[in-house]
Design an enzyme around this catalytic site. Structure first.
Site, PDB file in Angstrom:
ATOM      1  N   ALA A  74     -63.601  76.114  15.293  1.00  0.00           N
ATOM      2  CA  ALA A  74     -62.260  76.367  15.806  1.00  0.00           C
ATOM      3  C   ALA A  74     -61.920  77.843  15.660  1.00  0.00           C
ATOM      4  CB  ALA A  74     -61.237  75.511  15.057  1.00  0.00           C
ATOM      5  N   ASP A  75     -61.014  78.286  16.505  1.00  0.00           N
ATOM      6  CA  ASP A  75     -60.514  79.645  16.387  1.00  0.00           C
ATOM      7  C   ASP A  75     -59.112  79.703  16.963  1.00  0.00           C
ATOM      8  OD1 ASP A  75     -61.627  82.419  15.551  1.00  0.00           O
ATOM      9  OD2 ASP A  75     -60.442  82.808  17.352  1.00  0.00           O
ATOM     10  N   GLN A  76     -58.356  80.688  16.494  1.00  0.00           N
ATOM     11  CA  GLN A  76     -56.990  80.876  16.981  1.00  0.00           C
ATOM     12  C   GLN A  76     -56.742  82.351  17.239  1.00  0.00           C
ATOM     13  OE1 GLN A  76     -53.474  80.358  14.328  1.00  0.00           O
ATOM     14  NE2 GLN A  76     -52.855  78.811  15.814  1.00  0.00           N
TER      15      GLN A  76
END
Length: 199
Positions: A74-76
């Site tokens: 995941a990444d934001q």
């Protein structure tokens, strides 16, 4: 847990807390990827594509080490009203500077999730939310960082919406889990399809 094991390719406290609270059994393993190099290589690409590429890189890298597991990367990214991407502040001074930069304006959070197995991405989801930060006094910023700095220097935008960061905003539009860094409901749907969670 029946079905394949789940590995979270992250040490993010927020993502671990979300999965745990939702009753998902998993192991968290750091993927050790050079995020700066990936961002540099994708300079000028749409932010959604950058977030997706970072999430995929984390998932695929660990999936090669654990081929039978489902590996969730995941990444934001935070995108300012002017279109600039902000990184995690990393220090109290930079956190204060980010808050001053964001206050009184709307910004966008983009959260991407990719699940890989046997070294290949098998599922992906990208979602976004928009948040409007209220004007902040210098005194509020200092008091806020006295309480939160050790946590939020590792968070894009220098806040945790699930904690004191809720006090920073006048308006939030989007999924609460996406704001915390993971499109959780979509992840849970996929895990049910794959038999990791009961349907």
């Amino acid at each position: 847990m029946s079905g394949p094991a789940l590995i979270l390719a992250s040490q993010s406290a927020a993502r671990r807390a979300m999965l745990s609270a939702a009753g998902v059994a998993f192991e968290a393993v750091s993927p050790h990827v050079d995020e700066d190099a990936i961002r540099d290589a994708l300079r000028g690409a749409p932010p959604r594509d950058i977030a997706d590429a970072l999430a995929e890189t984390k998932a695929v890298k660990l999936s090669r080490r654990f081929p039978e597991a489902l590996v969730l990367g995941a990444d934001q990214l935070l995108v300012t009203a002017e279109g600039e991407i902000l990184d995690k502040p990393g220090s109290r001074d930079r956190a204060a500077a980010q808050l001053r930069r964001l206050m009184g304006a709307q910004h966008q959070l983009i959260s991407a999730a990719v699940i890989a197995q046997r070294g290949e991405a098998v599922w992906r989801k990208t979602d976004s939310a928009r948040l409007t930060m209220r004007p902040l006094s210098d005194a509020f910023i200092e008091t806020y960082l006295d309480a939160e700095a050790e946590h939020v220097i590792h968070c894009v935008g220098a806040y945790r919406i699930e904690a004191l960061g809720a006090q920073l905003f006048t308006r939030v539009s989007g999924d609460h889990f996406t704001i915390q860094g993971l499109p959780l409901l979509a992840v849970l749907d996929f895990l049910r399809v794959r038999g990791v969670l009961a349907a």
